[in-house]
Design a protein around this motif. Structure first.
Motif, PDB file in Angstrom:
ATOM      1  N   LEU A  80       0.812  -1.219   0.000  1.00  0.00           N
ATOM      2  CA  LEU A  80       0.000   0.000   0.000  1.00  0.00           C
ATOM      3  C   LEU A  80       0.844   1.266   0.000  1.00  0.00           C
ATOM      4  CD1 LEU A  80      -2.944  -0.815   2.455  1.00  0.00           C
ATOM      5  CD2 LEU A  80      -2.940  -0.842  -0.055  1.00  0.00           C
ATOM      6  N   THR A  81       1.934   1.245   0.759  1.00  0.00           N
ATOM      7  CA  THR A  81       2.770   2.452   0.809  1.00  0.00           C
ATOM      8  C   THR A  81       3.532   2.682  -0.489  1.00  0.00           C
ATOM      9  OG1 THR A  81       4.572   1.246   1.887  1.00  0.00           O
ATOM     10  CG2 THR A  81       3.018   2.405   3.319  1.00  0.00           C
ATOM     11  N   ALA A  82       3.668   1.650  -1.311  1.00  0.00           N
ATOM     12  CA  ALA A  82       4.335   1.808  -2.607  1.00  0.00           C
ATOM     13  C   ALA A  82       3.399   2.360  -3.679  1.00  0.00           C
ATOM     14  CB  ALA A  82       4.911   0.471  -3.064  1.00  0.00           C
ATOM     15  N   LEU A  83       2.103   2.299  -3.448  1.00  0.00           N
ATOM     16  CA  LEU A  83       1.142   2.715  -4.470  1.00  0.00           C
ATOM     17  C   LEU A  83       1.242   4.189  -4.877  1.00  0.00           C
ATOM     18  CD1 LEU A  83      -2.032   0.713  -3.418  1.00  0.00           C
ATOM     19  CD2 LEU A  83      -0.541   0.311  -5.388  1.00  0.00           C
ATOM     20  N   PRO A  84       1.371   5.129  -3.957  1.00  0.00           N
ATOM     21  CA  PRO A  84       1.478   6.526  -4.399  1.00  0.00           C
ATOM     22  C   PRO A  84       2.681   6.772  -5.316  1.00  0.00           C
ATOM     23  CG  PRO A  84       0.930   6.452  -2.079  1.00  0.00           C
ATOM     24  CD  PRO A  84       1.260   5.033  -2.498  1.00  0.00           C
ATOM     25  N   ASN A  85       3.816   6.157  -5.006  1.00  0.00           N
ATOM     26  CA  ASN A  85       4.994   6.325  -5.865  1.00  0.00           C
ATOM     27  C   ASN A  85       4.758   5.729  -7.251  1.00  0.00           C
ATOM     28  OD1 ASN A  85       6.504   7.699  -3.958  1.00  0.00           O
ATOM     29  ND2 ASN A  85       7.363   5.837  -3.121  1.00  0.00           N
ATOM     30  N   ALA A  86       4.088   4.586  -7.300  1.00  0.00           N
ATOM     31  CA  ALA A  86       3.769   3.960  -8.595  1.00  0.00           C
ATOM     32  C   ALA A  86       2.837   4.858  -9.399  1.00  0.00           C
ATOM     33  CB  ALA A  86       3.145   2.588  -8.382  1.00  0.00           C
ATOM     34  N   ALA A  87       1.887   5.481  -8.730  1.00  0.00           N
ATOM     35  CA  ALA A  87       0.966   6.389  -9.417  1.00  0.00           C
ATOM     36  C   ALA A  87       1.701   7.619  -9.948  1.00  0.00           C
ATOM     37  CB  ALA A  87      -0.166   6.801  -8.485  1.00  0.00           C
ATOM     38  N   VAL A  88       2.615   8.154  -9.172  1.00  0.00           N
ATOM     39  CA  VAL A  88       3.394   9.314  -9.621  1.00  0.00           C
ATOM     40  C   VAL A  88       4.261   8.946 -10.821  1.00  0.00           C
ATOM     41  CG1 VAL A  88       5.279  10.885  -8.979  1.00  0.00           C
ATOM     42  CG2 VAL A  88       3.368  10.512  -7.416  1.00  0.00           C
ATOM     43  N   ARG A  89       4.885   7.767 -10.771  1.00  0.00           N
ATOM     44  CA  ARG A  89       5.692   7.324 -11.917  1.00  0.00           C
ATOM     45  C   ARG A  89       4.827   7.193 -13.170  1.00  0.00           C
ATOM     46  NH1 ARG A  89       7.987   4.095  -7.964  1.00  0.00           N
ATOM     47  NH2 ARG A  89       6.799   2.272  -8.651  1.00  0.00           N
ATOM     48  N   ARG A  90       3.625   6.630 -13.005  1.00  0.00           N
ATOM     49  CA  ARG A  90       2.716   6.492 -14.148  1.00  0.00           C
ATOM     50  C   ARG A  90       2.328   7.858 -14.694  1.00  0.00           C
ATOM     51  NH1 ARG A  90      -0.999   2.861 -16.526  1.00  0.00           N
ATOM     52  NH2 ARG A  90       0.608   1.361 -16.022  1.00  0.00           N
ATOM     53  N   PHE A  91       2.008   8.804 -13.800  1.00  0.00           N
ATOM     54  CA  PHE A  91       1.656  10.158 -14.230  1.00  0.00           C
ATOM     55  C   PHE A  91       2.795  10.779 -15.028  1.00  0.00           C
ATOM     56  CE2 PHE A  91       1.827  14.734 -13.567  1.00  0.00           C
ATOM     57  CZ  PHE A  91       0.574  15.127 -13.991  1.00  0.00           C
ATOM     58  N   ASN A  92       3.999  10.717 -14.482  1.00  0.00           N
ATOM     59  CA  ASN A  92       5.158  11.304 -15.169  1.00  0.00           C
ATOM     60  C   ASN A  92       5.420  10.634 -16.509  1.00  0.00           C
ATOM     61  OD1 ASN A  92       5.598  13.170 -13.136  1.00  0.00           O
ATOM     62  ND2 ASN A  92       6.977  11.824 -12.025  1.00  0.00           N
ATOM     63  N   LYS A  93       5.276   9.320 -16.561  1.00  0.00           N
ATOM     64  CA  LYS A  93       5.488   8.578 -17.801  1.00  0.00           C
ATOM     65  C   LYS A  93       4.462   8.997 -18.857  1.00  0.00           C
ATOM     66  CE  LYS A  93       5.516   3.863 -19.587  1.00  0.00           C
ATOM     67  NZ  LYS A  93       5.304   2.444 -19.256  1.00  0.00           N
ATOM     68  N   GLU A  94       3.203   9.075 -18.464  1.00  0.00           N
ATOM     69  CA  GLU A  94       2.146   9.461 -19.400  1.00  0.00           C
ATOM     70  C   GLU A  94       2.345  10.895 -19.894  1.00  0.00           C
ATOM     71  OE1 GLU A  94      -0.419   7.627 -20.671  1.00  0.00           O
ATOM     72  OE2 GLU A  94       0.427   5.892 -19.664  1.00  0.00           O
ATOM     73  N   LEU A  95       2.686  11.778 -18.994  1.00  0.00           N
ATOM     74  CA  LEU A  95       2.886  13.179 -19.376  1.00  0.00           C
ATOM     75  C   LEU A  95       4.099  13.324 -20.284  1.00  0.00           C
ATOM     76  CD1 LEU A  95       1.400  15.789 -18.919  1.00  0.00           C
ATOM     77  CD2 LEU A  95       2.899  16.247 -16.993  1.00  0.00           C
ATOM     78  N   ALA A  96       5.165  12.592 -19.985  1.00  0.00           N
ATOM     79  CA  ALA A  96       6.361  12.640 -20.839  1.00  0.00           C
ATOM     80  C   ALA A  96       6.055  12.080 -22.225  1.00  0.00           C
ATOM     81  CB  ALA A  96       7.503  11.857 -20.195  1.00  0.00           C
ATOM     82  N   ALA A  97       5.275  10.999 -22.279  1.00  0.00           N
ATOM     83  CA  ALA A  97       4.912  10.428 -23.578  1.00  0.00           C
ATOM     84  C   ALA A  97       4.056  11.404 -24.368  1.00  0.00           C
ATOM     85  CB  ALA A  97       4.170   9.102 -23.378  1.00  0.00           C
ATOM     86  N   ALA A  98       3.130  12.089 -23.704  1.00  0.00           N
ATOM     87  CA  ALA A  98       2.288  13.068 -24.388  1.00  0.00           C
ATOM     88  C   ALA A  98       3.127  14.240 -24.896  1.00  0.00           C
ATOM     89  CB  ALA A  98       1.200  13.554 -23.454  1.00  0.00           C
ATOM     90  N   ASP A  99       4.075  14.699 -24.090  1.00  0.00           N
ATOM     91  CA  ASP A  99       4.947  15.792 -24.525  1.00  0.00           C
ATOM     92  C   ASP A  99       5.839  15.356 -25.680  1.00  0.00           C
ATOM     93  OD1 ASP A  99       3.908  17.600 -22.722  1.00  0.00           O
ATOM     94  OD2 ASP A  99       5.487  17.280 -21.224  1.00  0.00           O
ATOM     95  N   HIS A 100       6.297  14.117 -25.632  1.00  0.00           N
ATOM     96  CA  HIS A 100       7.135  13.603 -26.731  1.00  0.00           C
ATOM     97  C   HIS A 100       6.347  13.552 -28.045  1.00  0.00           C
ATOM     98  CE1 HIS A 100       9.079  10.494 -29.235  1.00  0.00           C
ATOM     99  NE2 HIS A 100      10.179  11.107 -28.808  1.00  0.00           N
ATOM    100  N   GLN A 101       5.097  13.114 -27.962  1.00  0.00           N
ATOM    101  CA  GLN A 101       4.241  13.072 -29.153  1.00  0.00           C
ATOM    102  C   GLN A 101       3.969  14.463 -29.672  1.00  0.00           C
ATOM    103  OE1 GLN A 101       0.758  10.918 -27.986  1.00  0.00           O
ATOM    104  NE2 GLN A 101       1.682   8.913 -28.392  1.00  0.00           N
ATOM    105  N   ARG A 102       3.785  15.406 -28.768  1.00  0.00           N
ATOM    106  CA  ARG A 102       3.492  16.793 -29.150  1.00  0.00           C
ATOM    107  C   ARG A 102       4.689  17.389 -29.913  1.00  0.00           C
ATOM    108  NH1 ARG A 102       4.507  21.857 -26.605  1.00  0.00           N
ATOM    109  NH2 ARG A 102       5.541  20.705 -24.955  1.00  0.00           N
ATOM    110  N   LYS A 103       5.887  17.066 -29.471  1.00  0.00           N
ATOM    111  CA  LYS A 103       7.091  17.622 -30.091  1.00  0.00           C
ATOM    112  C   LYS A 103       7.443  16.936 -31.396  1.00  0.00           C
ATOM    113  CE  LYS A 103       8.974  19.215 -25.741  1.00  0.00           C
ATOM    114  NZ  LYS A 103       9.973  19.039 -24.713  1.00  0.00           N
ATOM    115  N   SER A 104       6.917  15.715 -31.596  1.00  0.00           N
ATOM    116  CA  SER A 104       7.227  14.978 -32.815  1.00  0.00           C
ATOM    117  C   SER A 104       6.458  15.484 -33.995  1.00  0.00           C
ATOM    118  CB  SER A 104       6.903  13.490 -32.640  1.00  0.00           C
ATOM    119  OG  SER A 104       7.703  12.958 -31.620  1.00  0.00           O
TER     120      SER A 104
END
Length: 104
Positions: A80-104
């Motif tokens: 349970l204590t690992a879940l917030p960090n996993a969610a933050v990693r997912r958020f950052n990954k999704e946002l980075a992928a969206a920014d990468h697509q935007r720049k492409s």
């Protein structure tokens, strides 16, 4: 004047798209968190059930039950204590992928 309006429209469009990317990344992060919570809860309930069943069937001693349940609970809390960090990693990954697509 037309160029300025076009630039403003493009800026507005970029802001709206960025907000949409943030919202989508937030939704996927929340999904990651809640699905992780449900999976962890399922594993915990199954483990507790298994320990209680083993005790009722005489496979374990009553003194062992407390320590086994404590171990299962500790593992669940670690998950349970690992879940917030996993969610933050997912958020950052999704946002980075969206920014990468935007720049492409």
């Amino acid at each position: 004047m037309a160029a300025k309006q076009a630039t403003q429209a493009e800026t507005t469009r970029d802001v709206v798209l960025h907000i949409a990317r943030i919202q989508l990344a937030s939704l996927t992060a929340a999904s990651k968190f809640f699905s992780g919570w449900a999976q962890s809860a399922d594993r915990y309930v199954q483990a507790v059930s298994g320990e209680l069943r083993a005790r009722m069937q005489g496979e374990t001693e009553s003194a062992e039950l407390a320590s086994r349940l404590a171990a299962v609970s500790t593992e669940h809390l670690h998950e349970l204590t690992a879940l917030p960090n996993a969610a933050v990693r997912r958020f950052n990954k999704e946002l980075a992928a969206a920014d990468h697509q935007r720049k492409s």
